[in-house]
Enzyme design. Structure first.
Site, PDB file in Angstrom:
ATOM      1  N   ARG A 181       1.107  53.765-159.360  1.00  0.00           N
ATOM      2  CA  ARG A 181       0.611  52.705-158.466  1.00  0.00           C
ATOM      3  C   ARG A 181       1.246  51.399-158.893  1.00  0.00           C
ATOM      4  NH1 ARG A 181      -5.318  50.774-156.456  1.00  0.00           N
ATOM      5  NH2 ARG A 181      -4.882  52.522-155.079  1.00  0.00           N
ATOM      6  N   HIS A 234       0.656  54.015-148.780  1.00  0.00           N
ATOM      7  CA  HIS A 234      -0.473  54.547-149.554  1.00  0.00           C
ATOM      8  C   HIS A 234      -0.737  55.989-149.080  1.00  0.00           C
ATOM      9  CE1 HIS A 234      -3.819  54.618-152.116  1.00  0.00           C
ATOM     10  NE2 HIS A 234      -4.659  53.809-151.501  1.00  0.00           N
ATOM     11  N   GLN A 292      -4.042  58.171-149.646  1.00  0.00           N
ATOM     12  CA  GLN A 292      -5.149  57.690-148.808  1.00  0.00           C
ATOM     13  C   GLN A 292      -5.097  58.356-147.427  1.00  0.00           C
ATOM     14  OE1 GLN A 292      -7.518  54.855-149.631  1.00  0.00           O
ATOM     15  NE2 GLN A 292      -8.518  55.755-147.844  1.00  0.00           N
ATOM     16  N   ASP A 338      -8.661  46.825-143.214  1.00  0.00           N
ATOM     17  CA  ASP A 338      -8.373  46.717-144.649  1.00  0.00           C
ATOM     18  C   ASP A 338      -8.519  45.237-145.021  1.00  0.00           C
ATOM     19  OD1 ASP A 338      -7.390  47.127-147.243  1.00  0.00           O
ATOM     20  OD2 ASP A 338      -5.279  47.183-146.632  1.00  0.00           O
ATOM     21  N   CYS A 353     -10.304  51.715-146.195  1.00  0.00           N
ATOM     22  CA  CYS A 353      -9.877  52.393-147.428  1.00  0.00           C
ATOM     23  C   CYS A 353     -10.703  51.944-148.638  1.00  0.00           C
ATOM     24  CB  CYS A 353      -8.401  52.143-147.673  1.00  0.00           C
ATOM     25  SG  CYS A 353      -7.947  50.395-147.652  1.00  0.00           S
ATOM     26  N   ARG A 370     -11.013  61.062-151.109  1.00  0.00           N
ATOM     27  CA  ARG A 370      -9.850  60.714-151.933  1.00  0.00           C
ATOM     28  C   ARG A 370      -9.682  61.732-153.053  1.00  0.00           C
ATOM     29  NH1 ARG A 370      -7.853  55.853-152.423  1.00  0.00           N
ATOM     30  NH2 ARG A 370      -6.059  57.074-153.068  1.00  0.00           N
TER      31      ARG A 370
HETATM   32  N1  NVA Z   1      -3.917  46.773-148.773  1.00  0.00           N
HETATM   33  C1  NVA Z   1      -4.745  46.982-149.938  1.00  0.00           C
HETATM   34  C2  NVA Z   1      -5.138  48.432-150.042  1.00  0.00           C
HETATM   35  C3  NVA Z   1      -6.065  48.748-151.172  1.00  0.00           C
HETATM   36  C4  NVA Z   1      -6.433  50.188-151.266  1.00  0.00           C
HETATM   37  C5  NVA Z   1      -4.001  46.527-151.166  1.00  0.00           C
HETATM   38  O1  NVA Z   1      -2.801  46.829-151.303  1.00  0.00           O
HETATM   39  O2  NVA Z   1      -4.597  45.834-152.006  1.00  0.00           O
HETATM   40  N1   CP Z   2      -8.618  52.864-151.507  1.00  0.00           N
HETATM   41  C1   CP Z   2      -8.104  52.689-152.740  1.00  0.00           C
HETATM   42  O1   CP Z   2      -6.942  52.976-153.005  1.00  0.00           O
HETATM   43  O2   CP Z   2      -9.001  52.228-153.648  1.00  0.00           O
HETATM   44  P1   CP Z   2      -8.668  51.771-155.159  1.00  0.00           P
HETATM   45  O3   CP Z   2      -7.813  50.536-155.059  1.00  0.00           O
HETATM   46  O4   CP Z   2     -10.015  51.513-155.776  1.00  0.00           O
HETATM   47  O5   CP Z   2      -7.932  52.883-155.838  1.00  0.00           O
END
Ligand code: NVA
Ligand code: CP
Length: 332
Positions: free
Chosen positions: A106, A133, A136, A229, A270, A315
């Protein structure tokens, strides 16, 4: 279906049949878990979990899923490794590939997870980048299938910043799987034209449509699923809050939007979500801008139409399926 040895970097690399297989594998593993029947055929293997951004769901899902499958995990936090600071991605990949059967990443640019994949010689799983992602997506599609019975022909509407990881990935997932995708956002927040074009070819093959609109009423009419989101994503500077609040407030998912959709529409997110003031950032924003809720109202978030916690649970089951399939396990 044999996905052994495959990376999981974006759903662009997967056919609709392979995506459906991963959804079905997730449902199978979920049922096994609910019945208390262990599936731990990957005993003795180990996976590395690299997180250059924070996480609750993704990290916990990888850890629990790996443990359930019989595997060990090593968590590398944003400050706890040499990655990118003292050691290149290519060298890190070659080191971890000698010790682990799979690597989750990540972080920031998609090119980083792609470089890891190029050098690691073991499956690499994208746990979120700025662009995509994909894990997800399997959870979201499973959740939709559970609530709506099937995927094909449903009207899916994404509201908010449609040009970032979630908007991009949902457009790919929907167009591949036959859901009609609408991005409902100001023009400057539409997904990039090249990706739209690519997804139009997926949509043509699956018999679905892609629509980009600024009109919230037109955009959400007849929707089966309304998705949003956060307005500011991880890694973006605090300075962008003011413009995002100005531009995206009209795209908040509230009662009026849900009432404009189909009566049995579901709400998805998400997570994490800013739907009240019970977070530090939520409180700060409230003090500075006077908002008490952001991308979704508390009323919608807590309503019977909201399936966000089913989505969060999924998830874990879907990440388990992605690891199991790419590490050579089959559904039986
Ligand atoms: N768009 C958000 C998704 C988090 C799961 C981010 O990248 O922070
Ligand atoms: N939806 C998601 O990816 O959550 P986290 O950022 O908590 O992993």
């Amino acid at each position: 279906m044999n996905l052994k040895g495959r990376h999981f970097l974006t759903l662009k690399d997967y056919t609709p049949e392979e995506i459906q297989y991963l959804i079905d594998f997730s449902a199978y593993l979920k049922e096994k878990k609910k019945k208390g029947q262990p599936v731990d055929e990957l005993r003795g293997k180990n996976v590395a979990l690299i997180f250059e951004k924070t996480s609750t769901r993704t990290r916990c899902s990888f850890e629990v899923a790996a443990h359930d499958l019989g595997m060990g995990t090593t968590y590398l936090d944003p400050s706890g490794s040499q990655i990118g600071k003292k050691e290149s991605i290519a060298d890190t990949a070659r080191v971890l590939g000698r010790m682990y059967e799979g690597i989750e990443y990540r972080g920031f640019g998609q090119e980083i997870v792609e470089e890891l994949a190029r050098y690691a010689k073991v499956p690499v799983w994208n746990g979120l980048t700025n662009e995509y992602h994909p894990t997800q997506m399997i959870a979201d599609l499973l959740t939709i299938q559970e609530h709506k019975g099937s995927l094909n022909g449903l009207n899916f509407v994404y509201m908010g910043d449609a040009r970032y990881n979630m908007g991009n990935s949902l457009m790919i997932a929907c167009s591949k799987m036959g859901l009609n995708f609408t991005a409902c956002a100001p023009k400057a927040y539409f997904p990039n034209a090249e990706l739209v074009k690519e997804c139009e070819s997926y949509a043509k093959a699956s018999g679905s449509t892609i629509r980009l609109t600024e009109d919230t009423i037109e955009g959400t009419k007849e929707a089966d699923i309304i998705y949003t989101d956060v307005w500011v994503s991880m890694g973006e500077p605090d300075e962008v809050w003011a413009e995002r609040i100005r531009d995206l407030s009209p795209y908040q998912v509230n009662k009026k939007i849900m009432e404009n959709a189909k009566p049995d529409a579901i709400f998805m997110h998400c997570l994490p979500a800013f739907h009240d003031l019970k977070t530090k950032i939520g409180e700060d924003i409230s003090r500075k801008f006077g908002l008490t809720e952001m991308e979704v109202t508390n009323e919608v978030f807590e309503s019977a139409q909201s399936v966000v916690f089913d989505e969060a649970e999924n998830r874990m089951h879907s990440i388990k399926a992605v690891m199991a399939a790419t590490l050579g396990m089959e559904m039986n």
